[in-house]
Motif scaffolding. Structure first.
Motif, PDB file in Angstrom:
ATOM      1  N   ARG A 529       1.106  -1.257   0.283  1.00 38.81           N
ATOM      2  CA  ARG A 529      -0.439   0.424  -0.359  1.00 38.81           C
ATOM      3  C   ARG A 529       0.954   1.291  -0.183  1.00 38.81           C
ATOM      4  NH1 ARG A 529      -2.819  -1.692   4.337  1.00 38.81           N
ATOM      5  NH2 ARG A 529      -1.687  -0.548   5.551  1.00 38.81           N
ATOM      6  N   GLU A 530       1.772   0.655   0.231  1.00 35.90           N
ATOM      7  CA  GLU A 530       2.871   2.188   1.012  1.00 35.90           C
ATOM      8  C   GLU A 530       3.264   2.713  -0.195  1.00 35.90           C
ATOM      9  OE1 GLU A 530       5.288   2.449   3.739  1.00 35.90           O
ATOM     10  OE2 GLU A 530       3.706   2.296   5.656  1.00 35.90           O
ATOM     11  N   MET A 531       3.902   1.216  -1.164  1.00 38.08           N
ATOM     12  CA  MET A 531       4.586   2.091  -2.309  1.00 38.08           C
ATOM     13  C   MET A 531       4.069   1.892  -3.984  1.00 38.08           C
ATOM     14  SD  MET A 531       7.913  -0.233  -1.532  1.00 38.08           S
ATOM     15  CE  MET A 531       9.135  -0.305  -0.068  1.00 38.08           C
ATOM     16  N   ALA A 532       2.654   1.199  -3.443  1.00 36.07           N
ATOM     17  CA  ALA A 532       2.049   1.569  -4.506  1.00 36.07           C
ATOM     18  C   ALA A 532       2.062   0.005  -5.403  1.00 36.07           C
ATOM     19  CB  ALA A 532       1.552   2.777  -5.317  1.00 36.07           C
ATOM     20  N   LYS A 533       2.462  -0.514  -4.818  1.00 36.38           N
ATOM     21  CA  LYS A 533       2.649  -1.903  -5.671  1.00 36.38           C
ATOM     22  C   LYS A 533       1.404  -3.178  -6.076  1.00 36.38           C
ATOM     23  CE  LYS A 533       6.902  -3.359  -6.497  1.00 36.38           C
ATOM     24  NZ  LYS A 533       7.870  -4.553  -6.614  1.00 36.38           N
ATOM     25  N   ALA A 534       1.234  -3.680  -6.607  1.00 32.42           N
ATOM     26  CA  ALA A 534       0.191  -4.083  -7.140  1.00 32.42           C
ATOM     27  C   ALA A 534       0.956  -6.325  -6.918  1.00 32.42           C
ATOM     28  CB  ALA A 534      -0.730  -4.466  -7.791  1.00 32.42           C
ATOM     29  N   VAL A 535       1.449  -6.224  -5.327  1.00 26.30           N
ATOM     30  CA  VAL A 535       2.174  -7.702  -5.735  1.00 26.30           C
ATOM     31  C   VAL A 535       0.864  -8.765  -4.781  1.00 26.30           C
ATOM     32  CG1 VAL A 535       3.645  -9.394  -4.470  1.00 26.30           C
ATOM     33  CG2 VAL A 535       4.394  -6.468  -4.965  1.00 26.30           C
ATOM     34  N   ARG A 536       0.605  -9.636  -6.049  1.00 27.33           N
ATOM     35  CA  ARG A 536      -0.853 -10.413  -5.634  1.00 27.33           C
ATOM     36  C   ARG A 536      -0.495 -11.145  -4.409  1.00 27.33           C
ATOM     37  NH1 ARG A 536      -1.255 -14.070 -10.885  1.00 27.33           N
ATOM     38  NH2 ARG A 536      -3.433 -14.738  -9.929  1.00 27.33           N
ATOM     39  N   GLY A 537       1.302 -11.409  -3.452  1.00 28.97           N
ATOM     40  CA  GLY A 537       0.930 -12.406  -2.958  1.00 28.97           C
ATOM     41  C   GLY A 537       2.029 -12.973  -2.596  1.00 28.97           C
ATOM     42  N   PHE A 538       2.518 -14.165  -0.978  1.00 25.95           N
ATOM     43  CA  PHE A 538       3.694 -14.551  -1.232  1.00 25.95           C
ATOM     44  C   PHE A 538       3.432 -16.266  -1.282  1.00 25.95           C
ATOM     45  CE2 PHE A 538       4.166 -12.344   2.584  1.00 25.95           C
ATOM     46  CZ  PHE A 538       5.462 -11.909   2.479  1.00 25.95           C
ATOM     47  N   ILE A 567      10.145  -3.861  -2.807  1.00 30.49           N
ATOM     48  CA  ILE A 567      11.041  -3.864  -3.602  1.00 30.49           C
ATOM     49  C   ILE A 567      11.500  -3.863  -4.498  1.00 30.49           C
ATOM     50  CG2 ILE A 567      12.713  -2.196  -3.460  1.00 30.49           C
ATOM     51  CD1 ILE A 567      12.855  -0.833  -0.768  1.00 30.49           C
ATOM     52  N   GLN A 568      12.181  -5.900  -4.305  1.00 25.66           N
ATOM     53  CA  GLN A 568      11.925  -6.390  -5.395  1.00 25.66           C
ATOM     54  C   GLN A 568      11.160  -7.245  -6.221  1.00 25.66           C
ATOM     55  OE1 GLN A 568      16.167  -8.767  -4.445  1.00 25.66           O
ATOM     56  NE2 GLN A 568      14.548  -9.122  -2.765  1.00 25.66           N
ATOM     57  N   ALA A 569       9.850  -6.968  -5.996  1.00 25.70           N
ATOM     58  CA  ALA A 569       9.050  -8.187  -6.359  1.00 25.70           C
ATOM     59  C   ALA A 569       8.323  -7.544  -7.607  1.00 25.70           C
ATOM     60  CB  ALA A 569       7.416  -8.276  -5.388  1.00 25.70           C
ATOM     61  N   GLU A 570       8.314  -7.825  -8.564  1.00 26.98           N
ATOM     62  CA  GLU A 570       6.882  -7.541  -9.496  1.00 26.98           C
ATOM     63  C   GLU A 570       5.965  -7.099  -9.878  1.00 26.98           C
ATOM     64  OE1 GLU A 570       8.618  -6.456 -12.489  1.00 26.98           O
ATOM     65  OE2 GLU A 570      10.431  -7.286 -12.047  1.00 26.98           O
ATOM     66  N   ASP A 571       4.827  -5.905  -9.665  1.00 26.46           N
ATOM     67  CA  ASP A 571       3.600  -5.816  -9.760  1.00 26.46           C
ATOM     68  C   ASP A 571       2.941  -7.335 -10.709  1.00 26.46           C
ATOM     69  OD1 ASP A 571       3.673  -3.465  -8.691  1.00 26.46           O
ATOM     70  OD2 ASP A 571       3.607  -2.690 -10.674  1.00 26.46           O
ATOM     71  N   ASP A 572       2.266  -7.270 -10.277  1.00 24.13           N
ATOM     72  CA  ASP A 572       0.949  -8.364 -10.575  1.00 24.13           C
ATOM     73  C   ASP A 572       1.434  -9.888 -10.643  1.00 24.13           C
ATOM     74  OD1 ASP A 572      -1.827  -8.750 -10.970  1.00 24.13           O
ATOM     75  OD2 ASP A 572      -1.129  -9.501 -13.057  1.00 24.13           O
ATOM     76  N   GLY A 573       2.522  -9.721  -9.647  1.00 22.57           N
ATOM     77  CA  GLY A 573       3.208 -11.110  -9.167  1.00 22.57           C
ATOM     78  C   GLY A 573       4.115 -11.523  -7.591  1.00 22.57           C
ATOM     79  N   PHE A 574       4.131 -13.093  -7.761  1.00 16.38           N
ATOM     80  CA  PHE A 574       3.962 -13.392  -6.001  1.00 16.38           C
ATOM     81  C   PHE A 574       5.623 -13.606  -5.914  1.00 16.38           C
ATOM     82  CE2 PHE A 574       0.036 -15.785  -8.246  1.00 16.38           C
ATOM     83  CZ  PHE A 574      -0.476 -15.138  -7.086  1.00 16.38           C
ATOM     84  N   ILE A 575       5.531 -13.020  -4.508  1.00 20.81           N
ATOM     85  CA  ILE A 575       6.875 -13.251  -3.781  1.00 20.81           C
ATOM     86  C   ILE A 575       7.624 -15.355  -4.249  1.00 20.81           C
ATOM     87  CG2 ILE A 575       8.269 -12.851  -1.570  1.00 20.81           C
ATOM     88  CD1 ILE A 575       7.489 -10.192  -1.215  1.00 20.81           C
ATOM     89  N   THR A 576       8.517 -15.146  -4.298  1.00 21.92           N
ATOM     90  CA  THR A 576       9.200 -16.488  -4.658  1.00 21.92           C
ATOM     91  C   THR A 576      10.406 -16.415  -3.624  1.00 21.92           C
ATOM     92  OG1 THR A 576      10.289 -15.779  -6.777  1.00 21.92           O
ATOM     93  CG2 THR A 576       8.124 -16.629  -7.017  1.00 21.92           C
ATOM     94  N   PRO A 577      10.889 -17.856  -3.682  1.00 19.61           N
ATOM     95  CA  PRO A 577      11.959 -17.625  -2.677  1.00 19.61           C
ATOM     96  C   PRO A 577      13.407 -16.719  -3.056  1.00 19.61           C
ATOM     97  CG  PRO A 577      10.412 -19.488  -2.997  1.00 19.61           C
ATOM     98  CD  PRO A 577      10.246 -18.928  -4.132  1.00 19.61           C
ATOM     99  N   GLU A 578      12.794 -17.110  -4.595  1.00 17.79           N
ATOM    100  CA  GLU A 578      14.807 -16.917  -5.201  1.00 17.79           C
ATOM    101  C   GLU A 578      15.230 -15.154  -4.298  1.00 17.79           C
ATOM    102  OE1 GLU A 578      11.759 -16.507  -8.250  1.00 17.79           O
ATOM    103  OE2 GLU A 578      12.064 -17.950  -6.800  1.00 17.79           O
TER     104      GLU A 578
END
Length: 648
Positions: A529-538, A567-578
Motif C-alpha cells: 500500500r505504501e509503495m503502490a505496488k500490486a504484489v499478489r502475495g507470497f 521492493i524487489q517483487a514485480e507488479d502483479d506477481g508473487f513473492i517467490t523464494p529466490e
C-alpha cells in the motif's frame, strides 16, 4: 508556455525523450501520470514539474524513496525541510536514489525572452476606483455585485481562484479566457520577483457559462511579468498588429489581453489575466478599471484563503503531534493491533488483560525486536487510562544529565542552555502511562529518583526546590537480565523489585513460528500500500521458508525482510523464494541436505527433524543417552520423538 524536454538517462525507460507543453507534468509509476516510469523504486505519484512564470519548479510528492536534484556537481535532496526547488536547464533529477540505483532524468528548456509594449498601465494606487470603470452604466455595477457574490461563495484557495476567474468572465463580456496566477514559495529561484508565480486555474466562456478548458491553454507570460515588475494593471493591444512583438501573444492567437495584480499591502499575491481570442475587438480602459475594482475584493479573498490554509496546516500538525504523544500504535477504538494467535502470544495477552486496570508497575522482558513497545502501548490503551497520554522514552538515547531533564523537567537557568522552563515526561504523562524502554541502561543516580517517583508519586525538576505530585503508570522494558545487573551492582535491587511487580515476557519469533506467516502477510499489505505496488502475495514455499527461519532480529527483522521483498517483487506477481535474502534462504539448504520433499510445513519439518535425530544417533554410535545430551533433550524425550517420527 515554455517547452520542456525530459530525457530518461537511466532506468527501465532509459533513452526515452519526453517533450511537454503542460503547466503541470506528473511523474510516477501509476498509469495516469504524464511521464510513466515503471521502476520499482519510483512511487505511484513520485514528483511533478510545475510551469511557473519564469521557468519550472520541481516538487516531491512525499515519495517513498526520495527525489534528488544535481546541478553543477552538487546533489540536493528534496525532503521534509524543502519539497520544491526552481529548476535550471541542464539539471538532473534522480527519483528513488537512496540506497539503490535511481531513475535519472535530464531536463532542458528555453524560457520566453520576448518583451511587450502596452496600451495602458494602471498602478495599484489607482485600482479599485469603481466609478472610473462604470461611468453611468448601472448594468455593469450590477455585474460587479454579482461577480463579488461569486467570489465570496467559494472556500479554499483553488476554489476561490476558480470563483475569481468566473467572476472576471462575468464582468467583462468580451473576454473568452480567464487565468489566475498565484505566488508559491519556491527554493532556489533565479528571480525572486517572478519564479514561484504559477498558473492555478483557467476558465473559458461557454454557452452555459464559464467552464474548464478542453485542452491546455497557453498563458501570456510576458504580460504577467509586466504586471509583476510594474506593480500595475496592464492592457496589451491587438497582438496580431505590427505594433507589438510579443511571441507569446502571437503564439496564443490572442487579440488583446488584460493583466490585473492581486495584492495585499506591498505584496503581489498573483495576477488575474483575461484574454480575447475569438474576435479582433479590443478591451478598453474601463474594462481594466472594472477588473481593478473586482481585484480589491478578489485579493482579500485570496489572502484570507491562504491564511485559512495555513491555519488548517498548523492545526493538522498539532493534531499529528498530539496523536504521536498518544501513541503511534493506537487504533481509534482504543485497541492496539497485535498480530499473533500462537499459544505463546495468546498466553501473553491473557496475562496482559489481567494487569491493564491495576496500578502496579509492569516490566516487559524480551529480546530486541520482539515488539515490547507495542505490548506496552497495549497495556495503556486497553486500560481505563486510554484517554490520557501514552509517552515513550528510550533510556539509552540520552546522556545522564539530559535524560534527567527529559524525565523530570527543569527550571529556567538550572544549567547551561536551560533558557526556558521545561515540563518533563512524568508531568506530560500525568494521568496516563510512561513507557521507559531499555530501563536497564538508566544510570544509578537516576534510578534513585525513579524509585522515589514510583514510591511517593512525586518528582522534582532539575533546579527546582518544590516537588510535584504526579499520577503516572510506569511500564518498563529491557532486553537485559536485570537480576544479573543487580548482582553486578549496575541496577538497584529495590528498584528492580518495584518494577517487576508484574513481569510480562514477550516471546521471540522462533518460539511463535505460527505467527510468522500472519505477520509477513500483514507487513506485505502495509508496504504494498505504501509503495503502490500490486504484489499478489507470497508463494507457499516462501512462507514455509520464512516460518522455518529463526529470525534472531525477531519481528523487526521480519518486517525489514518483507519490505525488501516488496521492493524487489514485480507488479502483479508473487513473492517467490529466490527473492529472499541469503541468510533466510539458508534454511533451504537444510531441507535439501535432509532430503525433504516439498509438502506442507509440518511434513517438511518432520522430515528435517527425522534427519537430525538419525544423524545424532549415527554420530554417537546409536548411544541414545549421548545423542540426547547433544540435542539438549532428555533420553525419555528422545525416545518419544523417535516413536512419533517412526524411527526404530
Amino acid at each position: 508556455m515554455s517547452s520542456l524536454r525530459l530525457e530518461v538517462v537511466s532506468g527501465a525507460q532509459a533513452g526515452r525523450v519526453f517533450d511537454a507543453e503542460l503547466d503541470v507534468i506528473r511523474i510516477g509509476r501509476s498509469a495516469d501520470n504524464d511521464l510513466v516510469l515503471p521502476d520499482a523504486h519510483v512511487s505511484g505519484e513520485h514528483a511533478r514539474i510545475v510551469s511557473s512564470i519564469d521557468g519550472f519548479v520541481l516538487e516531491d510528492l512525499d515519495s517513498t524513496n526520495g527525489t534528488w536534484l544535481t546541478r553543477g556537481g552538487e546533489r540536493q535532496a528534496l525532503g521534509e525541510g524543502q519539497r520544491t526547488i526552481a529548476l535550471s536547464s541542464g539539471d538532473r533529477i534522480e527519483l528513488g536514489g537512496q540506497g539503490n540505483e535511481g531513475t535519472e532524468l535530464r531536463l532542458s528548456f528555453e524560457l520566453d525572452t520576448d518583451t511587450i509594449e502596452v496600451a495602458l498601465l494602471r498602478p495599484l494606487s489607482e485600482l479599485g476606483n469603481a466609478a472610473a470603470g462604470f461611468g453611468d452604466a448601472p448594468d455593469r455595477l450590477k455585474l460587479l455585485v454579482q461577480a463579488l457574490r461569486e467570489i465570496v461563495s467559494r472556500e479554499g484557495q483553488s476554489d476561490v481562484a476558480s470563483g475569481i476567474a468566473d467572476a472576471a468572465l462575468l464582468l467583462v463580456p468580451r473576454a473568452t479566457h480567464a487565468t489566475v496566477v498565484l505566488h508559491q514559495d519556491v527554493e532556489g529561484g533565479r528571480d525572486a520577483k517572478a519564479v514561484g508565480f504559477v498558473p492555478v486555474i483557467t476558465r473559458v466562456r461557454g454557452p452555459a457559462g464559464p467552464r474548464a478548458p478542453d485542452a491546455a491553454v497557453r498563458l501570456t507570460r510576458s504580460v504577467v511579468r509586466k504586471v509583476i515588475s510594474e506593480r500595475a494593471a496592464v492592457l496589451a493591444a491587438d497582438a496580431p498588429s505590427e505594433t507589438f512583438s510579443s511571441e507569446s501573444l502571437l503564439g496564443a492567437s490572442i487579440r488583446s489581453t488584460i493583466g490585473v495584480p492581486l495584492w495585499k499591502d506591498d505584496t503581489i499575491l498573483g495576477v488575474l489575466q483575461l484574454d480575447n481570442r475569438d474576435a479582433p475587438a479590443m478591451f478598453e480602459a474601463r474594462d481594466v478599471d472594472a477588473l481593478g475594482a473586482l481585484a480589491v475584493s478578489a485579493s482579500l479573498a485570496i489572502a484570507n484563503a491562504e491564511l485559512i490554509q495555513r491555519l488548517s496546516l498548523a492545526r493538522a500538525e498539532l493534531k499529528k503531534e498530539n496523536q504521536y504523544l498518544r501513541g503511534k500504535e493506537r487504533a481509534r477504538s482504543g485497541e492496539v493491533q497485535i498480530i499473533g494467535d500462537s499459544k505463546a502470544m495468546s498466553a501473553l495477552l491473557r496475562m496482559l488483560d489481567k494487569v491493564v486496570d491495576t496500578k502496579v508497575s509492569v516490566l516487559i522482558e524480551g529480546e530486541t525486536g520482539t515488539g515490547k513497545e507495542l505490548v506496552a502501548s497495549a497495556v495503556h490503551y486497553r486500560s481505563r487510562r486510554k484517554d490520557k497520554l501514552f509517552v515513550a522514552q528510550n533510556c539509552a538515547a540520552f546522556l545522564e544529565n539530559l535524560l534527567e531533564s527529559e524525565l523530570f523537567g527543569h527550571k529556567r537557568g538550572a544549567f547551561t542552555g536551560a533558557t526556558d522552563e521545561k515540563k518533563g515526561l512524568f508531568e506530560i504523562a500525568d494521568g496516563g502511562t510512561l513507557f521507559l524502554d531499555e530501563v536497564g541502561e538508566m544510570p544509578l543516580s537516576l534510578q534513585a529518583k525513579l524509585l522515589r517517583a514510583l514510591q511517593e508519586g512525586e518528582i522534582r525538576p532539575v533546579g527546582g526546590t518544590q516537588p510535584k505530585q504526579v499520577n503516572v503508570r510506569i511500564v518498563a522494558a529491557t532486553n537485559r537480565n536485570l537480576e544479573n545487573e543487580v548482582r553486578a551492582g549496575r541496577f538497584r535491587e529495590d528498584l528492580y523489585y518495584r518494577l517487576k511487580v508484574f513481569p510480562l515476557r514477550v516471546p521471540p519469533l522462533r518460539e511463535r513460528r505460527d505467527d510468522i506467516a500472519p505477520l509477513a502477510i500483514y507487513f506485505l499489505a502495509r508496504y504494498t500500500r505504501e509503495m503502490a505496488k500490486a504484489v499478489r502475495g507470497f508463494a507457499q514455499e516462501t512462507l514455509e521458508i520464512l516460518s522455518s527461519y529463526d529470525f534472531p532480529g525477531n519481528v523487526r527483522e521480519l518486517e525489514n525482510e518483507v519490505q525488501r521483498l516488496v521492493i524487489q517483487a514485480e507488479d502483479d506477481g508473487f513473492i517467490t523464494p529466490e527473492l529472499l535474502s541469503p541468510r533466510v534462504r539458508q534454511i533451504e539448504s537444510v531441507l535439501v541436505n535432509a532430503g525433504a520433499a516439498k509438502g506442507s510445513l509440518k511434513e517438511m519439518v518432520d522430515q528435517v527433524e527425522r534427519h537430525i535425530l538419525i544423524e545424532a544417533l549415527r554420530e554417537h554410535g546409536n548411544n541414545k543417552t549421548a545423542a540426547a545430551k547433544t540435542l539438549g533433550i532428555t533420553r525419555e524425550g528422545l525416545h518419544k520423538k523417535l516413536k512419533q517420527l517412526g524411527v526404530s
